[in-house]
Motif scaffolding. Structure first.
Motif, PDB file in Angstrom:
ATOM      1  N   ALA A   1     -37.040  81.155 -31.395  1.00  0.00           N
ATOM      2  CA  ALA A   1     -37.531  79.916 -30.797  1.00  0.00           C
ATOM      3  C   ALA A   1     -37.244  79.944 -29.305  1.00  0.00           C
ATOM      4  CB  ALA A   1     -36.851  78.698 -31.436  1.00  0.00           C
ATOM      5  N   THR A   2     -38.118  79.335 -28.535  1.00  0.00           N
ATOM      6  CA  THR A   2     -37.867  79.178 -27.109  1.00  0.00           C
ATOM      7  C   THR A   2     -37.217  77.822 -26.871  1.00  0.00           C
ATOM      8  OG1 THR A   2     -40.058  78.243 -26.690  1.00  0.00           O
ATOM      9  CG2 THR A   2     -39.831  80.636 -26.449  1.00  0.00           C
ATOM     10  N   SER A   3     -36.576  77.666 -25.731  1.00  0.00           N
ATOM     11  CA  SER A   3     -35.933  76.402 -25.408  1.00  0.00           C
ATOM     12  C   SER A   3     -36.552  75.737 -24.186  1.00  0.00           C
ATOM     13  CB  SER A   3     -34.431  76.606 -25.193  1.00  0.00           C
ATOM     14  OG  SER A   3     -34.224  77.529 -24.152  1.00  0.00           O
ATOM     15  N   THR A   4     -37.554  76.406 -23.574  1.00  0.00           N
ATOM     16  CA  THR A   4     -38.247  75.839 -22.420  1.00  0.00           C
ATOM     17  C   THR A   4     -39.742  76.079 -22.572  1.00  0.00           C
ATOM     18  OG1 THR A   4     -38.093  77.877 -21.118  1.00  0.00           O
ATOM     19  CG2 THR A   4     -36.291  76.286 -20.870  1.00  0.00           C
ATOM     20  N   LEU A  37     -44.946  86.629 -23.642  1.00  0.00           N
ATOM     21  CA  LEU A  37     -43.947  86.712 -24.700  1.00  0.00           C
ATOM     22  C   LEU A  37     -44.754  86.917 -25.976  1.00  0.00           C
ATOM     23  CD1 LEU A  37     -41.048  86.185 -25.867  1.00  0.00           C
ATOM     24  CD2 LEU A  37     -41.745  83.790 -26.048  1.00  0.00           C
ATOM     25  N   ASP A  38     -44.533  88.033 -26.668  1.00  0.00           N
ATOM     26  CA  ASP A  38     -45.345  88.382 -27.840  1.00  0.00           C
ATOM     27  C   ASP A  38     -44.524  88.248 -29.108  1.00  0.00           C
ATOM     28  OD1 ASP A  38     -46.993  89.122 -25.765  1.00  0.00           O
ATOM     29  OD2 ASP A  38     -47.077  91.239 -26.282  1.00  0.00           O
ATOM     30  N   ILE A  91     -35.503  91.660 -31.555  1.00  0.00           N
ATOM     31  CA  ILE A  91     -35.728  90.933 -30.307  1.00  0.00           C
ATOM     32  C   ILE A  91     -35.433  91.879 -29.162  1.00  0.00           C
ATOM     33  CG2 ILE A  91     -35.035  88.980 -28.877  1.00  0.00           C
ATOM     34  CD1 ILE A  91     -34.468  87.460 -31.465  1.00  0.00           C
ATOM     35  N   THR A  92     -36.419  92.048 -28.276  1.00  0.00           N
ATOM     36  CA  THR A  92     -36.296  92.985 -27.171  1.00  0.00           C
ATOM     37  C   THR A  92     -35.797  92.286 -25.914  1.00  0.00           C
ATOM     38  OG1 THR A  92     -38.567  92.666 -26.396  1.00  0.00           O
ATOM     39  CG2 THR A  92     -38.202  94.362 -28.104  1.00  0.00           C
ATOM     40  N   GLY A  93     -35.368  93.095 -24.980  1.00  0.00           N
ATOM     41  CA  GLY A  93     -34.922  92.620 -23.677  1.00  0.00           C
ATOM     42  C   GLY A  93     -34.645  93.826 -22.808  1.00  0.00           C
TER      43      GLY A  93
END
Length: 147
Positions: free
Chosen positions: A38-41, A85-86, A5-7
């Motif tokens: 998973a996303t939350s929004t 978001l990929d 997971i990147t950032g």
């Protein structure tokens, strides 16, 4: 199966924030499932500011596109960032994900979450095939000037 997971780090440089082995939980005989991300929004959160040139994918926030990408042996893309978001899976071969913190070798079965950060790709010696789901993200408040 690894999940990267990147950032961005404290200096705004693209990096791998986490790298974990995906665990599949047995839910029933012959059925197991794991959730690498998973996303939350909805839509997903804003992407970070990018310093490399933007590749506008033309996907409105919250909408998705699924595509398959092939990189030839030792081919390279320029450093760039996207407005998406990929969620990517290496289907075959190998590829180096190039971030500001260095090269990260991905092989068949590896998963990567690209959060719109600056990145480039370098195909491995036999090339690479990726499955990619792109989800449009809202723009950041302001875009950084190109490098």
């Amino acid at each position: 199966m690894r999940t990267l997971i990147t950032g961005v780090d404290a200096d705004g440089k693209s990096c791998v924030l986490s790298q974990d082995k995906l665990t599949l939980d047995r839910l029933a005989p012959g059925f197991a499932m794991g959730i690498p991300f998973a996303t939350s929004t909805s839509p997903p959160p804003q992407r970070p500011l990018g310093a490399a040139p933007l590749i506008d994918q033309g996907i409105d926030p919250g909408l998705a596109r699924w595509m398959v990408v092939e990189l030839g042996p030792d081919s390279e893309t320029p450093m760039h960032h996207t407005d998406t978001l990929d969620l990517q899976t290496v289907l075959s071969g190998s590829v180096d994900l190039m971030l500001d913190d260095g090269a990260h070798r991905l092989t068949q079965g590896d998963l990567v979450v690209l959060t719109g950060v600056d990145h480039a790709w370098r195909g491995g010696p036999d090339g690479c095939r990726l499955s990619a789901v792109l989800i449009g993200t809202p723009p950041p408040e302001t875009e950084a000037a190109p490098r």
